[in-house]
Design an enzyme around this catalytic site. Structure first.
Site, PDB file in Angstrom:
ATOM      1  N   LYS A 206      33.142  47.734  31.045  1.00 48.74           N
ATOM      2  CA  LYS A 206      32.805  49.214  31.814  1.00 48.74           C
ATOM      3  C   LYS A 206      33.157  50.375  31.081  1.00 48.74           C
ATOM      4  O   LYS A 206      32.809  51.397  31.561  1.00 48.74           O
ATOM      5  CB  LYS A 206      34.085  48.902  33.115  1.00 48.74           C
ATOM      6  CG  LYS A 206      33.969  48.197  34.368  1.00 48.74           C
ATOM      7  CD  LYS A 206      35.062  48.106  35.105  1.00 48.74           C
ATOM      8  CE  LYS A 206      36.297  47.501  34.833  1.00 48.74           C
ATOM      9  NZ  LYS A 206      36.031  46.384  34.502  1.00 48.74           N
ATOM     10  N   TYR A 268      47.324  41.130  39.970  1.00 43.19           N
ATOM     11  CA  TYR A 268      47.546  40.073  40.861  1.00 43.19           C
ATOM     12  C   TYR A 268      46.997  40.240  42.078  1.00 43.19           C
ATOM     13  O   TYR A 268      47.388  41.333  42.916  1.00 43.19           O
ATOM     14  CB  TYR A 268      49.052  39.738  40.880  1.00 43.19           C
ATOM     15  CG  TYR A 268      49.171  38.413  41.506  1.00 43.19           C
ATOM     16  CD1 TYR A 268      49.098  37.281  40.791  1.00 43.19           C
ATOM     17  CD2 TYR A 268      49.416  38.116  43.013  1.00 43.19           C
ATOM     18  CE1 TYR A 268      48.981  35.955  41.337  1.00 43.19           C
ATOM     19  CE2 TYR A 268      49.576  37.042  43.525  1.00 43.19           C
ATOM     20  CZ  TYR A 268      49.420  35.724  42.676  1.00 43.19           C
ATOM     21  OH  TYR A 268      49.303  34.322  43.500  1.00 43.19           O
ATOM     22  N   HIS A 276      45.552  37.756  31.082  1.00 39.52           N
ATOM     23  CA  HIS A 276      44.863  38.960  30.036  1.00 39.52           C
ATOM     24  C   HIS A 276      45.617  40.210  30.679  1.00 39.52           C
ATOM     25  O   HIS A 276      46.166  40.402  31.912  1.00 39.52           O
ATOM     26  CB  HIS A 276      43.450  38.936  30.398  1.00 39.52           C
ATOM     27  CG  HIS A 276      42.991  39.239  31.785  1.00 39.52           C
ATOM     28  ND1 HIS A 276      42.918  38.068  32.865  1.00 39.52           N
ATOM     29  CD2 HIS A 276      42.670  40.410  32.549  1.00 39.52           C
ATOM     30  CE1 HIS A 276      42.419  38.441  33.952  1.00 39.52           C
ATOM     31  NE2 HIS A 276      42.397  39.633  33.801  1.00 39.52           N
TER      32      HIS A 276
END
Length: 336
Positions: A206, A268, A276
């Site tokens: 991104k 999460y 990561h």
């Protein structure tokens, strides 16, 4: 196209497919300049006019604030999703922008004037992501949908979420390819090869790496036995501290960007089930950085220092889209 480029392009497509299988909101993730498997899957096919025959079927969603639009259609009779996103205005292009653009007056009132500015073509790029052939899951992923906030206890994770994850067989082969230098090796800006506390650090797709306002890097751990935040215990504190310290140092050295301007966190639920860590500019409102999904790495470390099994027992909240299979599992268990 050389073999390394082909492999990188292939891995980008695999990553998009893997993300498409995980339909949580904010899967970020768009892949810069994704390659379409055009008309028979020839990677060497010309791509300059790839979209000239694009047939629009539906607008999946658009955002005036984020200046992007997600379009479902067809390319050469193959289902496709095209994502168009206006690129940021860069400070180093201002001189050329002012010098070579044309202004068309829209309104003038006393000291205030508004114009339509027509910049030169090289300063008017639109970042374009092409997912082709696109599956039904890709289309649903980008479709604007109702979102629900779930509260997952430790027992919910073990009895509902974990079995669902295991049943879906989400692929992380593209992650292993990065760790093994089979793909994207030239994009890695730092690596600690230690098998227990090591990781690789590379820019997220991104981020175009042209300015610091939307700085975005990902640290991917070498260990393959940690799926997400839920697997972390105090045993992993050295790993997490190493990622934070060395990741911040590498970013400062490479980009001159200090730790005080970084947001370092875990998702999460994550977009893929291999641990990561996200490093983003504090000024960048990155997808998924809200409190319902992001957990600051410093908080994670402190929680594990205070309670070794914190994330095995803690109730965690996270958003799910209406069409997510996990949402159905929570409904079936009368947990929603």
């Amino acid at each position: 196209m050389d073999s390394n480029t082909k492999m990188a392009a292939s891995e980008k497509r695999k990553r998009e497919v893997a993300d498409g299988n995980n339909e949580t909101e904010g899967q970020e993730e768009t892949l810069k300049n994704a390659v379409c498997n055009k008309a028979g899957g020839n990677d060497d096919a010309p791509s300059e006019f790839l979209l000239s025959g694009f047939e629009t079927k539906a607008i999946l969603r658009d955002s005036a604030r984020e200046k992007n639009i997600f379009v479902h259609g067809k390319i050469d009779d193959q289902e496709a999703v095209v994502i168009l996103e206006k690129t940021p205005i860069r400070e180093d292009s201002l001189s050329e922008l002012f010098k070579n653009s044309r202004l068309k007056l829209e309104m003038r009132n006393d000291i205030y004037s508004t114009f339509h500015l027509h910049p030169p073509p090289q300063l008017n790029e639109i970042k374009t992501t092409v997912v082709c052939p696109a599956t039904e899951k890709h289309v649903k992923k980008y479709l604007l949908q109702e979102t629900f906030l779930l509260e997952e206890t430790g027992e919910d994770y073990r009895s509902i979420t974990l079995p669902f994850i295991q049943s879906q067989s989400f692929s992380v082969q593209w992650v292993y390819n990065i760790l093994e230098k089979k793909a994207e090796a030239d994009r890695i800006i730092y690596e600690d090869p230690d098998p227990d506390v090591g990781f690789v650090l590379l820019p997220d797709f991104k981020w175009d790496q042209k300015q610091h306002d939307d700085l975005y890097l990902i640290a991917i751990v070498h260990r393959k036995d940690i799926k997400s935040l839920r697997d972390l215990t105090s045993e992993h504190i050295p790993l997490l501290c190493n990622i934070r310290r060395r990741g911040e140092d590498a970013i400062l050295k490479r980009y001159g960007f200090p730790a005080t301007k970084l947001r370092v966190y875990l998702h999460y639920q994550p977009s893929y089930y291999h641990l990561h860590v996200h490093f983003t500019s504090l000024s960048y409102d990155a997808p998924g950085c809200g409190v319902e999904r992001a957990h600051l790495l410093s908080d994670v470390i402190q929680n594990l220092q205070n309670e070794p099994q914190y994330y095995h027992t803690r109730t965690l909240s996270f958003p799910l889209r209406a069409d997510d299979g996990l949402l159905s599992k929570f409904k079936d268990a009368a947990r929603l």
